[in-house]
Design a protein around this motif. Structure first.
Motif, short mmCIF file in Angstrom:
data_model
loop_
_atom_site.label_atom_id
_atom_site.label_comp_id
_atom_site.label_asym_id
_atom_site.label_seq_id
_atom_site.Cartn_x
_atom_site.Cartn_y
_atom_site.Cartn_z
N TYR A 1 0.82 -1.20 0.00
CA TYR A 1 0.00 0.00 0.00
C TYR A 1 0.86 1.26 0.00
CZ TYR A 1 0.49 0.69 5.16
OH TYR A 1 0.94 0.91 6.44
N GLN B 1 -5.41 2.17 -2.45
CA GLN B 1 -6.54 1.25 -2.60
C GLN B 1 -7.29 1.52 -3.91
OE1 GLN B 1 -9.46 1.52 0.52
NE2 GLN B 1 -10.33 -0.47 0.06
N PHE C 1 -11.96 -5.41 -0.49
CA PHE C 1 -10.70 -5.19 0.21
C PHE C 1 -10.83 -5.60 1.66
CE2 PHE C 1 -10.03 -2.57 -3.46
CZ PHE C 1 -8.65 -2.53 -3.64
N SER D 1 -10.22 -4.94 5.49
CA SER D 1 -10.11 -3.71 6.27
C SER D 1 -9.04 -3.80 7.35
CB SER D 1 -11.46 -3.40 6.94
OG SER D 1 -11.85 -4.46 7.79
N TYR E 1 -2.09 -4.40 4.42
CA TYR E 1 -2.68 -3.56 3.39
C TYR E 1 -1.83 -3.61 2.12
CZ TYR E 1 -4.85 -1.51 7.54
OH TYR E 1 -5.52 -1.32 8.72
N TRP E 2 -2.46 -3.70 0.89
CA TRP E 2 -3.87 -3.98 0.70
C TRP E 2 -4.05 -5.40 0.19
CZ3 TRP E 2 -7.09 -0.83 2.90
CH2 TRP E 2 -6.82 0.53 2.98
#
Length: 282
Positions: free
Chosen positions: A150, A244, A261, A263, A267-268
């Protein structure tokens, strides 16, 4: 033609997984990390004896836990780590091994019931093309699970600035010879990863939130995982990061729909399903 491949990065991963073959990783911890990656994966919709692929299988650490759930798993990697995977998966008779890059996947198009690629496609020159190459192998409606680094789009500014500083260090370390790269990464694991992770654990036990503390994810992980990831993080030559929204757009462009995705960390993580050809933009 292996055009979508960064040779120095591939060779670096071969060295990494030969050094860290995951034989010292506690099973409970391996299962916990696996569950975090696969938390949104739709195991329940897969057909009986499902056939799929692990693109960029590395040491085979995730394949080892995925294989018992399905009929056949194709483990694909362009590096010498494939030999490590063969040893680690010797008792998993439903695994097949392919020395290949993402632009030369040796599987027929539209034949796979699922696929996943975790922590891999941000290390190739063209991530969009790589996702599209994976989607081509899926049957209509089949899921593809991805984990891409991410861009700290859910983190505060000071966190992103701290990462930029660490990335300058990565660019230096990743160009060192393998031995020096390994040695330096292990110093970082001992002097940065471990202290920050255990500090986060201490604060958590004091009842404080540690979600935004650097390296707090490692607070309940072993030093072996920290050492592995320090080499992975600082020893890798090519690294890309995506928001994202960027990941969602790439997945849609590759022909995936119903994208979801996770939560939670890491990530991600995202899963999408191959569209019918008439509905796809590709």
């Amino acid at each position: 033609m292996n055009n979508n491949l960064h040779k120095a990065t591939v060779e670096g991963f071969g060295d990494e997984w030969e050094r860290f073959d995951q034989s010292e990783l506690p099973h409970e911890e391996q299962q916990r990390i696996f569950d975090a990656y696969f938390s949104i994966f739709p195991w329940d919709i897969l057909p009986k004896d499902a056939e799929g692929f692990d693109l960029g299988c590395g040491s085979g650490r995730w394949a080892k836990l995925a294989a018992p759930h399905i009929g056949k798993l194709h483990c694909i990697d362009p590096s010498s780590a494939l030999e490590v995977a063969k040893r680690n998966l010797a008792e998993n008779y439903n695994c097949e091994f392919h020395l290949a890059s993402v632009d030369a996947i040796p599987l027929n198009n539209a034949t796979m019931d699922f696929g996943y690629s975790l922590g891999v496609l941000h290390h190739v020159p063209d991530t969009q093309a790589a996702i599209s190459a994976c989607v081509e192998k899926l049957k209509i409606g089949a899921p593809l699970l991805l984990y891409l680094y991410y861009a700290f789009d859910n983190r505060p500014l000071w966190f992103r600035l701290l990462w930029k500083t660490s990335d300058l260090l990565r660019q230096l370390i990743s160009r060192l010879p393998y031995g020096a790269r390994y040695f330096t990464s292990q110093i970082l694991a001992a002097t940065i990863y471990f202290p920050l992770a255990k500090t986060a654990l201490f604060f958590e036990k004091m009842g404080l939130s540690v979600d935004h503390l650097p390296l707090s994810t490692y607070r309940n992980y072993s030093f072996y995982t920290m050492r592995t990831d320090a080499l992975d993080r600082f020893g890798t030559r090519l690294e890309q990061r995506f928001t994202q929204k960027q990941i969602e757009l790439m997945m849609e462009k590759a022909g995936l729909e119903n994208i979801q995705f996770s939560s939670a960390v890491p990530y991600w993580c995202a899963v999408g399903y191959r569209k019918k050809p008439e509905d796809s933009k590709t």
